[in-house]
Enzyme design. Structure first.
Site, PDB file in Angstrom:
ATOM      1  N   ASP A  98       0.827  -1.207   0.000  1.00  8.59           N
ATOM      2  CA  ASP A  98       0.000   0.000   0.000  1.00  8.59           C
ATOM      3  C   ASP A  98       0.865   1.261   0.000  1.00  8.59           C
ATOM      4  OD1 ASP A  98      -2.357   1.410  -0.028  1.00  8.59           O
ATOM      5  OD2 ASP A  98      -2.751   1.198   2.118  1.00  8.59           O
ATOM      6  N   HIS A 105       2.485   3.585  -9.130  1.00  5.28           N
ATOM      7  CA  HIS A 105       2.272   2.145  -9.365  1.00  5.28           C
ATOM      8  C   HIS A 105       3.460   1.543 -10.120  1.00  5.28           C
ATOM      9  CE1 HIS A 105      -1.637   2.389  -7.666  1.00  5.28           C
ATOM     10  NE2 HIS A 105      -2.200   3.046  -8.648  1.00  5.28           N
ATOM     11  N   LEU A 158      10.918 -20.873  -4.492  1.00  4.10           N
ATOM     12  CA  LEU A 158      10.035 -19.923  -3.799  1.00  4.10           C
ATOM     13  C   LEU A 158       8.696 -19.956  -4.501  1.00  4.10           C
ATOM     14  CD1 LEU A 158       9.502 -17.272  -2.014  1.00  4.10           C
ATOM     15  CD2 LEU A 158      10.339 -15.992  -3.992  1.00  4.10           C
TER      16      LEU A 158
END
Ligand code: IPE
Ligand code: IPE
Ligand code: MG
Length: 241
Positions: free
Chosen positions: A12, A29, A123
């Site tokens: 965020d 962004h 991962l």
């Protein structure tokens, strides 16, 4: 060192990061995508096995159309640019969230990423896209209702495991640690069922500024926590009653 097996991040603060610089939300962004890249690298280095990133919530459709399009475009950009490298690094990519309302080009890109990397085991990178915790539980309830209607199971046979197996996160352990950047202290409909015993760590930094050091700092905070799962603490247990 007690490294959390599964770290989930609510990324965020992209908008505020841009605003502070007098830039457009889009540029925030974009910078956020670079922070994603760094977070994936860090997770690998730190020995985290599952990394879930909240990239677009089921409520983010409420944003202006241009911004929604930007966020869709950036997901495509990230996958197109980084998929080969992720695969080389043995990262398995998985997507959680409702796929029904996604456009076919995004959908096929996401499926391609999942298919290409399905046997990787260094991962697991789980991208929460068009994801909402309530929507996840709702869709699971529908799946189970269909199974009951088909006579596959009886209602009294429904257990926690039945529900867990119907969630988007089936086969993924619950998050040990949920990090949220930007100082906001809420879940915003992220992994509601799965977060039952997650440790929550709120970091003041805005997502585009999140880096390896911030990741390490969050893990250190996690390591100072005492996870009791409803039991008494380990120290008290050693003392006896
Ligand atoms: C996070 O940054 C990115 C998404 C929610 C997709 P925001 O866009 O929410 O940034 P703020 O909260 O407005 O600063
Ligand atoms: C949560 O952030 C969603 C993502 C990070 C993708 P928001 O910025 O959408 O959350 P609210 O609206 O502040 O609760
Ligand atoms: Mg926000």
């Amino acid at each position: 060192m007690n490294t959390p097996q599964h770290v989930a991040i609510i990324m965020d603060g992209n908008g505020r990061w841009a605003k502070q610089r007098g830039q457009t939300r889009t540029s925030g962004h974009r910078k956020g995508v670079e922070a994603v890249r760094e977070a994936v690298r860090s997770a690998g280095k730190l020995g985290v096995k599952y990394l879930t990133l909240f990239a677009f919530s089921s409520e983010n459709w409420r944003r202006p159309e241009d911004e929604v399009n930007d966020l869709m475009g950036l997901l495509k950009f990230f996958i197109r640019r980084d998929l080969a490298e992720l695969h080389r690094e043995k990262v398995r990519v998985r997507i959680i969230g409702d796929r029904i309302s996604l456009k076919p080009d995004i959908l096929s890109l996401l499926t391609e990423a999942e298919d290409l990397t399905k046997d990787n085991d260094a991962l697991e990178l789980i991208i929460a896209f068009n994801y909402g915790g309530r929507d996840d539980i709702l869709r699971a309830a529908r799946t189970i209702a269909c199974r009951v209607a088909d006579g596959e199971i009886r209602t009294d046979e429904i257990t926690e495991a039945t529900l867990v197996a119907a969630l988007d996160t089936r086969d993924i352990p619950d998050p040990d640690l949920i990090i949220r950047t930007s100082g906001e202290q809420r879940l915003s409909n992220f992994l509601l069922w799965q977060a039952a015993y997650a440790e929550l760590v709120f970091m003041p930094c805005l997502w585009p500024d999140f880096n390896h050091d911030t990741f390490v700092e969050a893990l250190q905070i996690y390591q100072g926590r005492d996870r009791r799962y409803g039991n008494i603490g380990e120290a008290d247990m050693a003392l006896g009653s």
